[in-house]
Write a protein that holds these residues in place. Structure first.
Motif, PDB file in Angstrom:
ATOM      1  N   UNK A  34       0.834  -1.208   0.000  1.00  0.00           N
ATOM      2  CA  UNK A  34       0.000   0.000   0.000  1.00  0.00           C
ATOM      3  C   UNK A  34       0.869   1.259   0.000  1.00  0.00           C
ATOM      4  N   UNK A  35       1.951   1.249   0.768  1.00  0.00           N
ATOM      5  CA  UNK A  35       2.835   2.408   0.880  1.00  0.00           C
ATOM      6  C   UNK A  35       3.626   2.629  -0.403  1.00  0.00           C
ATOM      7  N   UNK A  36       3.879   1.543  -1.141  1.00  0.00           N
ATOM      8  CA  UNK A  36       4.650   1.665  -2.377  1.00  0.00           C
ATOM      9  C   UNK A  36       6.027   1.045  -2.314  1.00  0.00           C
ATOM     10  N   UNK A  37       6.302   0.294  -1.266  1.00  0.00           N
ATOM     11  CA  UNK A  37       7.570  -0.416  -1.153  1.00  0.00           C
ATOM     12  C   UNK A  37       7.410  -1.782  -1.825  1.00  0.00           C
ATOM     13  N   UNK A  38       7.599  -1.794  -3.135  1.00  0.00           N
ATOM     14  CA  UNK A  38       7.394  -3.026  -3.895  1.00  0.00           C
ATOM     15  C   UNK A  38       8.367  -4.124  -3.470  1.00  0.00           C
ATOM     16  N   UNK A  39       9.617  -3.745  -3.232  1.00  0.00           N
ATOM     17  CA  UNK A  39      10.609  -4.724  -2.782  1.00  0.00           C
ATOM     18  C   UNK A  39      10.253  -5.280  -1.421  1.00  0.00           C
ATOM     19  N   UNK A  40       9.851  -4.403  -0.511  1.00  0.00           N
ATOM     20  CA  UNK A  40       9.436  -4.833   0.823  1.00  0.00           C
ATOM     21  C   UNK A  40       8.226  -5.745   0.760  1.00  0.00           C
ATOM     22  N   UNK A  82       5.094   2.039  11.201  1.00  0.00           N
ATOM     23  CA  UNK A  82       5.589   3.408  11.082  1.00  0.00           C
ATOM     24  C   UNK A  82       6.545   3.613   9.911  1.00  0.00           C
ATOM     25  N   UNK A  83       7.378   2.597   9.669  1.00  0.00           N
ATOM     26  CA  UNK A  83       8.407   2.754   8.640  1.00  0.00           C
ATOM     27  C   UNK A  83       8.933   1.387   8.222  1.00  0.00           C
ATOM     28  N   UNK A  84       9.649   1.373   7.127  1.00  0.00           N
ATOM     29  CA  UNK A  84      10.284   0.141   6.673  1.00  0.00           C
ATOM     30  C   UNK A  84      11.314  -0.336   7.703  1.00  0.00           C
ATOM     31  N   UNK A  85      12.032   0.585   8.278  1.00  0.00           N
ATOM     32  CA  UNK A  85      13.019   0.217   9.301  1.00  0.00           C
ATOM     33  C   UNK A  85      12.334  -0.397  10.524  1.00  0.00           C
ATOM     34  N   UNK A  86      11.228   0.178  10.966  1.00  0.00           N
ATOM     35  CA  UNK A  86      10.544  -0.361  12.153  1.00  0.00           C
ATOM     36  C   UNK A  86       9.982  -1.751  11.880  1.00  0.00           C
ATOM     37  N   UNK A  87       9.535  -1.982  10.652  1.00  0.00           N
ATOM     38  CA  UNK A  87       9.040  -3.317  10.290  1.00  0.00           C
ATOM     39  C   UNK A  87      10.170  -4.339  10.371  1.00  0.00           C
ATOM     40  N   UNK A  88      11.331  -3.984   9.845  1.00  0.00           N
ATOM     41  CA  UNK A  88      12.464  -4.912   9.881  1.00  0.00           C
ATOM     42  C   UNK A  88      12.908  -5.191  11.315  1.00  0.00           C
ATOM     43  N   UNK A 149      14.849   9.533   1.737  1.00  0.00           N
ATOM     44  CA  UNK A 149      14.003   8.848   0.749  1.00  0.00           C
ATOM     45  C   UNK A 149      14.810   8.047  -0.265  1.00  0.00           C
ATOM     46  N   UNK A 150      15.946   8.569  -0.679  1.00  0.00           N
ATOM     47  CA  UNK A 150      16.786   7.846  -1.643  1.00  0.00           C
ATOM     48  C   UNK A 150      17.346   6.580  -0.998  1.00  0.00           C
ATOM     49  N   UNK A 151      17.773   6.684   0.245  1.00  0.00           N
ATOM     50  CA  UNK A 151      18.317   5.523   0.953  1.00  0.00           C
ATOM     51  C   UNK A 151      17.242   4.454   1.140  1.00  0.00           C
ATOM     52  N   UNK A 152      16.050   4.869   1.539  1.00  0.00           N
ATOM     53  CA  UNK A 152      14.957   3.906   1.740  1.00  0.00           C
ATOM     54  C   UNK A 152      14.596   3.232   0.422  1.00  0.00           C
ATOM     55  N   UNK A 153      14.629   3.997  -0.664  1.00  0.00           N
ATOM     56  CA  UNK A 153      14.375   3.404  -1.977  1.00  0.00           C
ATOM     57  C   UNK A 153      15.430   2.350  -2.310  1.00  0.00           C
ATOM     58  N   UNK A 154      16.680   2.633  -1.977  1.00  0.00           N
ATOM     59  CA  UNK A 154      17.755   1.662  -2.217  1.00  0.00           C
ATOM     60  C   UNK A 154      17.558   0.408  -1.358  1.00  0.00           C
ATOM     61  N   UNK A 155      17.153   0.600  -0.124  1.00  0.00           N
ATOM     62  CA  UNK A 155      16.911  -0.546   0.762  1.00  0.00           C
ATOM     63  C   UNK A 155      15.734  -1.368   0.238  1.00  0.00           C
ATOM     64  N   UNK A 156      14.709  -0.700  -0.277  1.00  0.00           N
ATOM     65  CA  UNK A 156      13.580  -1.411  -0.885  1.00  0.00           C
ATOM     66  C   UNK A 156      14.062  -2.244  -2.072  1.00  0.00           C
ATOM     67  N   UNK A 157      14.978  -1.703  -2.855  1.00  0.00           N
ATOM     68  CA  UNK A 157      15.558  -2.453  -3.980  1.00  0.00           C
ATOM     69  C   UNK A 157      16.351  -3.661  -3.479  1.00  0.00           C
ATOM     70  N   UNK A 158      17.058  -3.483  -2.354  1.00  0.00           N
ATOM     71  CA  UNK A 158      17.817  -4.591  -1.757  1.00  0.00           C
ATOM     72  C   UNK A 158      16.852  -5.710  -1.337  1.00  0.00           C
ATOM     73  N   UNK A 159      15.718  -5.323  -0.746  1.00  0.00           N
ATOM     74  CA  UNK A 159      14.712  -6.322  -0.358  1.00  0.00           C
ATOM     75  C   UNK A 159      14.210  -7.075  -1.588  1.00  0.00           C
TER      76      UNK A 159
END
Length: 172
Positions: A34-40, A82-88, A149-159
């Motif tokens: 829903x948030x848009x983190x396709x990798x996540x 809250x965030x991709x980091x909090x989920x991890x 935002x750029x870093x989170x996008x990169x982490x989403x790509x890593x996922x």
């Protein structure tokens, strides 16, 4: 083969733990999608499937011993993240709880001198080392890459790439 009532109860409790973990990861995947983190989303959908596979492994083990597995109702997982980091970080805590539960089962097997169940559980012990390491490494990316935002996008790509590489090797 017979296993102790204590071990039966422990394995059935582990089935419940794995089922709940599967639902937690499913909820995380849905949030990411829903948030848009396709990798996540891809990563956590795969994690959800993996936990269900772990649950089924235990169900089959009990059933093959002639002991009907107890299929549990599951708890309603949180969906307020809250965030991709909090989920991890939440996922790591979940994996640590699973590791602790597996270790307790190993202790029961050792106490009962249940060598067959001990051998069965060794796979889970090794799997949990990999799971905790995976999440620790992913969380570390926030320190290495950052939280903008750029870093989170990169982490989403890593996922996303971790799912792709796991699919090519047969493990998530």
């Amino acid at each position: 083969m017979k296993i102790s009532k204590n071990m039966q109860n422990g394995l059935n409790n582990q089935i419940s733990l794995e089922a709940n973990a599967s639902n937690i990861y499913l909820s995380m995947a849905s949030w990411c999608e829903v948030i848009g983190y396709e990798g996540g989303a891809s990563f956590f959908y795969a994690q959800s499937d993996e936990e269900r596979a772990h649950m089924l492994k235990i169900v089959h083990y009990l059933n093959n011993l002639g002991i009907p597995a107890t299929i549990p109702a599951t708890k309603l997982p949180s969906s307020d993240f809250k965030s991709l980091e909090s989920i991890l970080k939440t996922a790591l805590k979940n994996e640590q709880a699973v590791t602790s539960a597996i270790h307790k089962l190993v202790e029961i097997a050792q106490k009962d001198k249940d060598h067959s169940t001990y051998a069965f559980l060794e796979w889970f012990v090794n799997e949990q080392v990999q799971e905790e390491t995976k999440f620790e490494t992913l969380i570390q990316k926030f320190e290495l890459i950052g939280r903008d935002k750029i870093a989170i996008n990169e982490i989403d790509k890593i996922l996303a790439s971790s799912v792709a590489s796991a699919n090519s090797t047969g493990s998530v």
